[in-house]
Design an enzyme around this catalytic site. Structure first.
Site: not given
Ligand code: BDR
Ligand code: CA
Length: 311
Positions: A195, A240-242
């Site tokens: 990420t 925007i990891h998720d």
């Protein structure tokens, strides 16, 4: 003939990047979002639940059920990430309070029922602490065992963000994560190694701001989130990891993965919640996860911006 949509359940703690992941799932015809479950993590479960409802209502998708889950980790005290996401969990956005409410059912029972009731195997996408998923394994092993796979955001091979050793979602509830990696279910781990290589930038945000309501919301969320990442890491943008976990489900191959053994440190003080990834196959342990090691960052960001703009 159009390909069948992949049924998914998003277990989250919105959270700026969770909210964007949710919007990406809603905007993607490859996915059939069966429901959203919430967990304490970035903020209290009351706030993460309200935030999931706020995002769904903003894009007229109040038809997607939200079920509230665990209000604290299995064995640790709850420590929220207000220093990243603010007091509301979605600071910087102008979303109104929710009109509707979560369903009565607890998230863990909701997940089990949704998995059992789906005519196709469900992909579970946990993007917060893994408390609900660990409780699902314990309380409804039959339903947990029926999932197609678990694609989670959490962990890291080499770096930490909440401590030098650990990523927030795993650190927040290491005992839950330990159970998930031991579950023998097919697990894909999308961690910081991936990420942090795919940052949204001001240019993406400007493009989204000009694209419509959903784009403006994402740009607002980005502005706040990028401020934290600029000050803390000196990043010119924000991970925007998720949303990477959601993107990996709808666009296979976007993230390069390697089958590896992952253990979670629940013992030590310094390395609480570290995902110990046997990258060089030193332990002789069989792989228990597909671990993200690389990403086509440009393709991810194009996909994200195009889909959000289409909402
Ligand atoms: C993860 O922790 C949370 O702050 C984010 O929502 C993401 O799920 C990144 O470490
Ligand atoms: Ca999250």
């Amino acid at each position: 003939m159009t390909a069948p949509r992949t049924p998914i359940l998003l277990d989250c703690d919105p959270g700026h990047d969770d909210a964007i992941a949710l919007l990406l799932a809603l905007a993607s015809p490859e996915l059939d979002l069966l429901g959203v479950t919430t967990v304490a993590g970035n903020q209290t479960v009351e706030k993460t639940t309200a935030n999931a409802l706020r995002v769904l209502e903003f894009v007229d998708r109040a038809d997607v059920p939200v079920a509230a889950g665990a209000d604290r980790p299995l064995a640790r005290e709850l420590v929220v990430a207000a220093y990243v996401h603010g007091e509301s969990g979605l600071d910087g956005s102008s979303l109104p309070p929710p009109q509707g409410a979560a369903v009565e059912q607890h998230a863990v029972d909701f997940l089990a029922e949704a998995i059992r009731g789906s005519d196709r195997p469900v992909t579970l996408v946990p993007v917060g602490p893994l408390t609900n998923v660990a409780l699902l394994l314990a309380r409804h092993p039959d339903a947990a065992g029926a999932v197609e796979r678990i694609v989670l955001m959490g962990g890291s091979i080499a770096e930490g963000n909440v401590t030098p050793a650990a990523e927030f979602n795993i650190w927040a509830d290491p005992e839950a994560a330990w159970r998930v990696f031991r579950s023998r279910l097919p697990v894909t781990m999308i961690g910081l190694d991936v990420t942090h290589k795919a940052l949204m930038t001001d240019a993406h945000a400007d493009r989204l701001r000009a694209s419509g309501r959903a784009g403006r919301l994402v740009a607002e969320l980005y502005d706040f989130f990028a401020g934290f990442h600029r000050e803390t890491y000196g990043f010119e943008g924000a991970p925007i990891h998720d949303a990477v976990a959601v993107a990996h489900v709808l666009r296979p191959g976007l993230v390069e993965t390697l089958p590896r053994h992952v253990d979670v440190d629940c013992e030590s003080r310094l390395c609480r919640g570290r995902t110990v990834v046997d990258l060089w196959r030193r332990t002789g342990e069989e792989p228990n996860a597909d671990v993200g090691v690389g990403i086509d960052a440009e393709a991810f960001l194009e996909l994200l911006c195009d889909r959000i703009a289409s909402l």
